[in-house]
Enzyme design. Sequence first.
Site, PDB file in Angstrom:
ATOM      1  N   HIS A 188      -2.113  -0.495   2.936  1.00 46.31           N
ATOM      2  CA  HIS A 188      -0.995  -1.379   2.564  1.00 46.31           C
ATOM      3  C   HIS A 188      -1.441  -2.842   2.589  1.00 46.31           C
ATOM      4  O   HIS A 188      -1.062  -3.645   1.724  1.00 46.31           O
ATOM      5  CB  HIS A 188       0.169  -1.192   3.541  1.00 46.31           C
ATOM      6  CG  HIS A 188       0.732   0.195   3.608  1.00 46.31           C
ATOM      7  ND1 HIS A 188       0.614   1.002   4.722  1.00 46.31           N
ATOM      8  CD2 HIS A 188       1.413   0.927   2.691  1.00 46.31           C
ATOM      9  CE1 HIS A 188       1.217   2.149   4.494  1.00 46.31           C
ATOM     10  NE2 HIS A 188       1.702   2.145   3.278  1.00 46.31           N
ATOM     11  N   ARG A 210       0.632   9.306   7.620  1.00 46.44           N
ATOM     12  CA  ARG A 210       0.737  10.650   8.216  1.00 46.44           C
ATOM     13  C   ARG A 210      -0.480  11.007   9.078  1.00 46.44           C
ATOM     14  O   ARG A 210      -0.426  11.979   9.831  1.00 46.44           O
ATOM     15  CB  ARG A 210       0.926  11.704   7.131  1.00 46.44           C
ATOM     16  CG  ARG A 210       2.282  11.646   6.456  1.00 46.44           C
ATOM     17  CD  ARG A 210       2.508  12.826   5.531  1.00 46.44           C
ATOM     18  NE  ARG A 210       3.831  12.820   4.942  1.00 46.44           N
ATOM     19  CZ  ARG A 210       4.174  12.147   3.842  1.00 46.44           C
ATOM     20  NH1 ARG A 210       3.270  11.418   3.213  1.00 46.44           N
ATOM     21  NH2 ARG A 210       5.401  12.197   3.370  1.00 46.44           N
TER      22      ARG A 210
END
Length: 291
Positions: free
Chosen positions: A48, A198
């Site tokens: 990100h 995750r």
Amino acid sequence: MASRSTATCDAIPRLKVLRTRAALREALGEAARPVGLVPTMGWLHDGHRELIRRARVDSATTVVTLFVNPRQFNEAADYTKYPRSEARDLAICEDEGVDIVFMPDVEEVYPPGFDTTVSVGAVANPLEGTARPGHFDGVATVVAILFSLVGAERAYFGQKDAQQVMVIRQMARDLAIGTDVVACPTVREPDGLALSSRNVHLSPEQRRAAPVLRRALLAARAAWDAGERSATALRQTMLGVLAAEPLADVEYVSVADGRTLEELGDVDGPALASLAVRFGTTRLIDNEPLE
Ligand code: AMP
């Protein structure tokens, strides 16, 4: 005096944290253009950060959205246990010099009476579309809303989710939304594992096993580099590498047309090798373009 006023200036937080559509619209009304948008589900990592950095290079105003979108989860447990931390994400956004964070509640994105689904066609059907029914309807719907709310010149997405990039491009083109979709390279751990929110769910043993995704893709890539053009042989190469890892539960391996994502017989143009593998209940995906 001069240095004091500089210090005071630096201490003013630039980051605007907004939770409503109205506040976002107001802030964007006075924002410098161009605007760059980075849509995320939070639990930010270096992948990100790279999207944010790229957006900042291109944009006068960088907007990050933090929204765990219930409509794109096809498994309730995956949604419930998806990692969340506002404080952690805001600290990262501040650190990266983000201008605006939009972090709405579910009801702000989908107000009472909301009754529209954006459903992309052929490119959304195979691979993740088949493995996760409804997933891309949820993605296309929320991204259409975010594109419409933000009206950014550009939006930044990760190549790690290659099919998602294709689905969003199709959606934006078909709905005449003037936001350019920019795909950014996949950021990886030193051992090759693609960063993913995750990954936090992997046990130490599963974490040690997880780079097998990258090794399988690189084996296919090496075979392709050496001249192998049979997609079946390339899929077998990936399956062979994955079979050596007992913790890896393979959901699919694919060698597909790079434009349509249809499974190939022979690779005679741009292609995408991709796979989805479960480690216990944690599902990981990765891909490698063959072009
Ligand atoms: P997510 O928060 O997982 O929905 O991801 C938000 C955006 O970050 C999506 O465009 C993803 O493709 C992108 N992204 C996630 N992981 C990575 C990564 N390892 N490298 C680059 N981009 C990523």
